[in-house]
Enzyme design. Structure first.
Site, PDB file in Angstrom:
ATOM      1  N   ARG A 144     -12.923   1.803 -23.344  1.00 51.37           N
ATOM      2  CA  ARG A 144     -14.036   1.396 -22.459  1.00 51.37           C
ATOM      3  C   ARG A 144     -15.399   1.739 -23.068  1.00 51.37           C
ATOM      4  NH1 ARG A 144      -9.957  -0.240 -20.615  1.00 51.37           N
ATOM      5  NH2 ARG A 144      -9.253  -0.114 -18.453  1.00 51.37           N
TER       6      ARG A 144
ATOM      7  N   SER B  41     -13.933   0.004 -11.089  1.00 58.78           N
ATOM      8  CA  SER B  41     -13.828   1.457 -11.269  1.00 58.78           C
ATOM      9  C   SER B  41     -15.227   2.025 -11.493  1.00 58.78           C
ATOM     10  CB  SER B  41     -12.971   1.784 -12.482  1.00 58.78           C
ATOM     11  OG  SER B  41     -11.727   1.160 -12.361  1.00 58.78           O
TER      12      SER B  41
ATOM     13  N   GLU C 166     -18.973   4.569 -15.118  1.00 57.56           N
ATOM     14  CA  GLU C 166     -18.724   3.388 -15.953  1.00 57.56           C
ATOM     15  C   GLU C 166     -19.890   2.380 -15.914  1.00 57.56           C
ATOM     16  OE1 GLU C 166     -14.609   1.552 -16.333  1.00 57.56           O
ATOM     17  OE2 GLU C 166     -15.746  -0.170 -15.636  1.00 57.56           O
TER      18      GLU C 166
END
Ligand code: FAD
Ligand code: NAP
Length: 341
Positions: free
Chosen positions: A167, A241, A337
């Site tokens: 990520r 998320s 995130e």
């Protein structure tokens, strides 16, 4: 020069999946690389800050952005090379990611099926090396084209130059907000090569004869699981998320495991362990918690929801409270995130 579809005081609420009320001082929707350069030049020469916006599904916007928001709308799909087993497909940065997945399946180009139904645009996908159901973007990535924000020069990045990791990429770190991606090229398979390594996907297909499982069926199954588990942002505003799964050392993991025998974890390599952030949040009582219009989803503890259409500032305050709590309880730093401006 003024942006053609400018709008002084343009609302961005419909352009972000958290439905944060946000206003851009200036706004320009760009459909070509030439237009993008004009917009970047305008911002640079007039000393305005510029923000690049794709689908707004991984961003926490401010109440007011004092500068120019450049909304990416560069479209197009093009096969740029072919050989017996592979095809190289270039997609414009403003294409919707799911349209790319469907286009590739319609043309029997395989490799994107596990990444079905991820919101957002093609151009944002390399930023955090999007991933789901056992596949990450870097496994199908061939290269990208971009424009440097300061010099307005065209640049290209191969896979190594993107420094992809979990990520993450160079665009979230050393080159953060310095280049604008205009297209991404994918190396796709002509013959299906299914990746059923992710348990939830394998289980959902367990009743099927393995010989009859096609990439199309994998894509449909991923869409079905996602629709059943994740809140639809058009009904309950969210950005997927909100925190990354933390990766800890084997040593730290052993200490946690002694205290919490049911902790959910996955090995990354022989020295590092990935923890399920959703488990940490659930254990700490955040699943289903809400406060003044912001909360953590009742079925998926990792998804911050904003039914109250609260401000970005309010969301970040709530997230910081959770981060402090997780740090105090488990000694783990939860990283956010979505980007924030
Ligand atoms: P935006 O939110 O518009 O932008 C994100 C960041 O990228 C910003 O910093 C922006 O400035 C920058 N940016 C955008 N476009 C460009 C460009 N062309 N050039 C340079 N910078 C750019 N993510 C996953 O990895 N896996 C998932 O399974 C997943 N599921 C999700 C499910 C839901 C319901 C939601 C809401 C989100 C999910 N996400 C997931 C997160 C998100 O969809 C991805 O990160 C997506 O790639 C963001 O794309 P976007 O176009 O919306 O980016
Ligand atoms: P899930 O299946 O309930 O699993 C919870 C977590 O465990 C996931 O975050 C996943 O990590 C990890 N995991 C499960 N099986 C694994 C395995 N075999 N090997 C390594 N890690 C494993 O997760 P979910 O929330 O329903 O999401 C399903 C998939 O979609 C996941 O891949 C998730 O990343 C992705 N997703 C991402 C977002 C986002 O905004 N980033 C939002 C929704 C869904 P990984 O996250 O590393 O895969």
């Amino acid at each position: 020069m003024n942006p053609p579809d400018s709008a002084v005081g343009r609302s961005l609420q419909a352009f972000n999946t958290l439905a944060v009320p946000s206003v851009a001082e200036r706004y320009w929707r760009v459909s070509t690389t030439a237009e993008l350069k004009e917009a970047l030049r305008l911002a640079r020469d007039s000393g305005m800050e510029a923000m690049i916006l794709g689908g707004g599904s991984n961003v926490v916007l401010p109440e007011r952005f004092e500068g120019l928001v450049i909304h990416m709308a560069i479209r197009g799909f093009k096969v740029v090379a072919e050989e017996r087993d592979h095809v190289w497909l270039e997609a414009g940065a403003g294409e919707v990611w799911q349209d790319l997945v469907e286009y590739s399946l319609d043309h029997d180009f395989f490799g994107l099926e596990n990444l079905s139904l991820i919101p957002g645009t093609v151009g944002a996908a390399p930023i955090q090396n999007i991933g789901a159901y056992g596949v990450e973007l870097d496994s199908v990535f061939a290269g990208l084209k971009a424009v440097e924000r300061e010099s307005l020069k065209d640049v290209v990045f191969d896979r190594d130059a993107c420094e992809f990791s979990y990520r993450d990429s160079v665009f979230k770190n050393r080159l953060k907000d310095t280049v604008v991606i205009t297209s991404v090229t994918f190396k796709l398979n002509r013959k299906p090569q299914l990746n059923l390594s992710y348990a939830a996907l394998r289980e959902a297909l367990a009743d099927m004869d393995p010989a009859t499982i096609t990439p199309g069926r994998v894509s449909e199954t991923v869409c079905r699981i996602r629709r059943s588990k994740l809140p639809d942002p058009s009904h309950i505003p969210n950005a997927g998320s909100f925190f990354k799964n933390p990766v800890v050392s084997l040593e730290q993991f052993k200490k946690l495991k002694n205290e919490y025998s049911d902790i959910v974890s996955y090995p990354v390599d022989d020295k590092r362990i990935k923890l399920a952030a959703a488990w940490l949040l659930d254990k700490a009582g955040w699943r289903g918690h809400s406060e003044g219009g912001v909360g953590m989803h009742v079925n998926q503890a990792l998804v911050l929801v904003n039914p109250g259409h609260c401000s970005g500032e309010r969301i970040l305050q709530y997230a910081a409270k959770i981060q402090d709590d997780i740090q105090a309880r488990f000694g783990i730093t939860l990283e956010r995130e979505p980007a924030s401006y």
